[in-house]
Design a protein around this motif. Structure first.
Motif, short mmCIF file in Angstrom:
data_model
loop_
_atom_site.label_atom_id
_atom_site.label_comp_id
_atom_site.label_asym_id
_atom_site.label_seq_id
_atom_site.Cartn_x
_atom_site.Cartn_y
_atom_site.Cartn_z
N THR A 165 64.60 69.86 84.23
CA THR A 165 65.34 70.05 82.98
C THR A 165 66.11 68.80 82.60
O THR A 165 66.13 68.37 81.44
N ILE A 166 66.76 68.18 83.59
CA ILE A 166 67.57 66.98 83.32
C ILE A 166 66.69 65.79 82.95
O ILE A 166 66.98 65.05 82.00
N ILE A 167 65.61 65.59 83.73
CA ILE A 167 64.71 64.46 83.44
C ILE A 167 63.85 64.83 82.23
O ILE A 167 62.96 65.67 82.32
N THR B 160 68.00 71.45 71.42
CA THR B 160 66.55 71.68 71.36
C THR B 160 65.95 70.97 70.15
O THR B 160 64.90 70.32 70.25
N SER B 161 66.61 71.09 69.01
CA SER B 161 66.09 70.47 67.79
C SER B 161 66.06 68.95 67.89
O SER B 161 65.08 68.30 67.48
N PHE C 157 72.62 64.85 80.95
CA PHE C 157 72.51 65.79 82.07
C PHE C 157 72.88 67.22 81.66
O PHE C 157 72.94 68.11 82.50
N GLN C 158 73.15 67.45 80.37
CA GLN C 158 73.67 68.75 79.95
C GLN C 158 72.68 69.89 80.08
O GLN C 158 73.08 71.05 80.06
N GLY C 159 71.40 69.56 80.27
CA GLY C 159 70.42 70.61 80.51
C GLY C 159 70.69 71.37 81.79
O GLY C 159 70.21 72.50 81.97
N SER C 160 71.50 70.78 82.68
CA SER C 160 71.83 71.45 83.95
C SER C 160 72.59 72.76 83.72
O SER C 160 72.71 73.57 84.63
N PHE C 161 73.09 72.97 82.50
CA PHE C 161 73.78 74.21 82.15
C PHE C 161 72.86 75.42 82.29
O PHE C 161 73.33 76.56 82.34
N ILE C 162 71.55 75.19 82.38
CA ILE C 162 70.58 76.26 82.54
C ILE C 162 70.86 77.09 83.79
O ILE C 162 70.43 78.24 83.89
N THR D 253 62.28 70.06 79.49
CA THR D 253 63.66 70.01 78.98
C THR D 253 63.82 70.91 77.76
O THR D 253 64.78 71.69 77.66
N LEU D 254 62.89 70.80 76.83
CA LEU D 254 62.90 71.62 75.62
C LEU D 254 62.78 73.11 75.97
O LEU D 254 63.49 73.96 75.40
N PHE D 255 61.92 73.40 76.90
CA PHE D 255 61.70 74.76 77.37
C PHE D 255 63.00 75.37 77.88
O PHE D 255 63.37 76.50 77.54
N SER D 256 63.73 74.61 78.70
CA SER D 256 64.97 75.12 79.29
C SER D 256 66.06 75.34 78.25
O SER D 256 66.73 76.38 78.25
N SER D 257 66.27 74.36 77.37
CA SER D 257 67.34 74.49 76.38
C SER D 257 67.05 75.63 75.40
O SER D 257 67.94 76.39 75.03
N TYR D 258 65.78 75.77 75.02
CA TYR D 258 65.40 76.85 74.11
C TYR D 258 65.51 78.20 74.82
O TYR D 258 66.01 79.18 74.24
N TYR D 259 65.08 78.25 76.07
CA TYR D 259 65.15 79.49 76.84
C TYR D 259 66.60 79.93 77.02
O TYR D 259 66.92 81.12 76.89
N LEU D 260 67.48 78.97 77.29
CA LEU D 260 68.90 79.29 77.46
C LEU D 260 69.47 79.88 76.17
O LEU D 260 70.15 80.91 76.20
#
Length: 370
Positions: free
Chosen positions: A19-21, A98-99, A194-199, A283-290
Motif C-alpha cells: 500500500t505504501i509503495i 484515491t482520485s 506513507f499515509q496509505g498505512s492507515f489501511i 495503493t489505489l485499491f487500499s485507499s478506495y477500499y478503506l
C-alpha cells in the motif's frame, strides 16, 4: 454479523508494504532533494519517522479495540456527532487520495507510454479496476496484496542494485545536506506518501491475532521506508542533487540509465513501468477500499459493495480537477500535508481520550483459525 478472523500477521505486513509503495515512487527523489540537496536520504528517513507516529497511534487504537475500526470506536470514545465529523474527514481524505493517485497514474501513462490516449481513459480504467476489486471481502483483499508483494519488491531492489555501478559517493555528501530551507516541507511531503498505512484500521478487526498488529505494522513500514531510502540514495548517487532537481520523475530516469549485465536489457524503464502500474493499483485499491468499507460502517451497513460504484463518479470528478501536471503535484503536496492532521492528529486525540476515559473494546472470546 462479525467478519471471520482470517488475516495473518504476514498478510498485514504485505498489505502495509504494497500500500505504501505506490505512485510516489517516481517523484520521491525530487521531493527529497528539493528540501536538503545531498541530504535527501536523511529527509526520506525523517519522513518515514513522522509517518511512523501516525501508524503507531492508529495501530495502538486498533489493538485497544480489536473488533472495531476507527469509525466504530470513534463513537465509543468521543461520542456520535464528533466522531461523525472525524469519520467523514477520514473517508473524504482517502477518497481524494484515491482520485489524486489515479490522476498521477494517468499523467505518467500518457506522457511516457500511451501518448495518443486521452487522460480521462487511463484514469477511468484504473478507477474501474479498483472499484470492481473493492467488491471483494477483506480476506480476498489480503490475498491480492500478498500475491503482488514479491512482484513489487524484487524488481525495485534489482534496479537499485544495478544502478549502484553508475553511482558516485561524492553525490551523497554531505549527508546532512547542503540546504535546509525547505527541509521541513520536504519531510512532511514524504511523510504524506506513507499515509496509505492507515489501511491498518480496516485490517485489524479481521486479524487472527490483533495483538501482533504492531509487529506487522512496523515490519511493513520498515520495508517500504527502506525501499524509499534506497531509491532516493541510488537516484542521488547517479544524478547528483542539482541534476535530480531538473527531473520530473527521477526514478524513471534511473531505470532508463540502468541496464542488465551483458546488455540483456539496455534499459529497464519499460519493465519498471510494468511493476509501477502494479504498485499504483495496490495503493489505489487500499485507499478506495478503506473509503468504501468505512463509509458502509458509518451508515451501519453489513455489505460495503453498494458504495464501490457509488463513489466512482465523485472520485473521477476530483481526479480531473488539476489543470496540468504541475498543478496536480502542487495539490498532491498540499493535500498530503493537510492529511497529516487526519492520519496523525485525529488518531492521537482518540487514543488520548480513550486512555483517559479507560475505553477499551471487548475482544472476541474465540477467534476463527480458518
Amino acid at each position: 454479523m462479525k467478519q471471520a478472523k482470517r488475516i495473518t500477521t504476514v498478510q498485514v505486513a504485505a498489505i502495509m508494504t504494497s500500500t505504501i509503495i505506490g505512485v510516489g515512487v517516481l517523484p520521491i527523489p525530487l521531493f527529497a532533494v528539493r528540501g536538503a540537496g545531498s541530504g535527501a536520504p536523511l529527509v526520506t528517513l525523517l519522513g518515514a519517522a513522522v509517518a511512523f507516529v501516525g501508524l503507531f497511534l492508529i495501530t495502538r487504537l486498533g489493538m485497544r479495540f480489536p473488533d472495531q475500526s476507527i469509525v466504530q470506536y470513534g463513537e465509543v470514545v468521543i461520542g456520535k456527532w464528533l466522531s461523525w465529523i472525524g469519520s467523514i474527514g477520514v473517508i473524504g481524505f482517502f477518497a481524494i487520495l484515491t482520485s489524486l493517485t489515479a490522476r498521477e497514474f494517468g499523467e505518467v501513462v500518457i506522457t511516457s507510454v500511451l501518448t495518443e490516449t486521452p487522460l480521462e481513459v487511463t484514469v477511468i480504467v484504473m478507477l474501474m479496476l479498483a472499484a470492481i476489486s473493492t467488491r471483494n471481502d477483506i480476506t480476498t483483499f489480503a490475498y491480492i496484496h500478498l500475491f503482488y508483494f514479491p512482484l513489487l519488491l524484487g524488481p525495485a531492489l534489482l534496479i537499485v542494485a544495478l544502478s549502484l555501478k553508475n553511482a558516485d559517493l561524492i553525490n551523497l555528501q554531505p549527508i546532512w545536506g547542503n540546504s535546509h530551507e525547505g527541509m521541513l516541507a520536504s519531510v512532511l511531503t514524504i511523510a504524506s506518501l506513507f499515509q496509505g498505512s492507515f489501511i491498518v484500521t480496516t485490517v485489524i478487526p479481521a486479524m487472527r491475532e490483533p495483538r501482533k498488529a504492531m509487529i506487522a505494522s512496523v515490519v511493513g513500514l520498515v520495508i517500504a521506508g527502506g525501499m524509499y531510502v534506497m531509491i532516493v540514495a541510488a537516484t542521488l548517487g547517479v544524478f547528483g542533487s542539482e541534476e535530480t532537481k531538473n527531473l520530473l520523475w527521477p526514478t524513471l530516469e534511473l531505470a532508463k540509465a540502468t541496464s542488465l549485465p551483458a546488455n540483456v536489457l539496455e534499459r529497464l524503464d519499460a519493465a519498471f513501468l510494468a511493476v509501477w502500474v502494479t504498485a499504483v493499483f495496490t495503493t489505489l485499491f487500499s485507499s478506495y477500499y478503506l473509503a468504501v468499507k468505512e463509509l458502509s460502517k458509518l451508515f451501519r451497513l453489513q455489505d460495503h459493495k453498494l458504495f464501490s460504484f457509488f463513489l466512482l463518479p465523485a472520485v473521477f470528478s476530483m481526479a480531473m480537477v488539476p489543470y496540468n501536471i504541475l498543478h496536480m503535484y502542487e495539490i498532491i503536496q498540499n493535500v498530503g500535508r493537510i492529511g497529516l492532521f487526519v492520519t496523525i492528529a485525529y488518531p492521537g486525540l482518540l487514543l488520548v481520550v480513550a486512555i483517559l476515559r479507560k475505553n477499551r473494546g471487548e475482544p472476541s472470546e474465540k477467534r476463527s483459525a480458518g
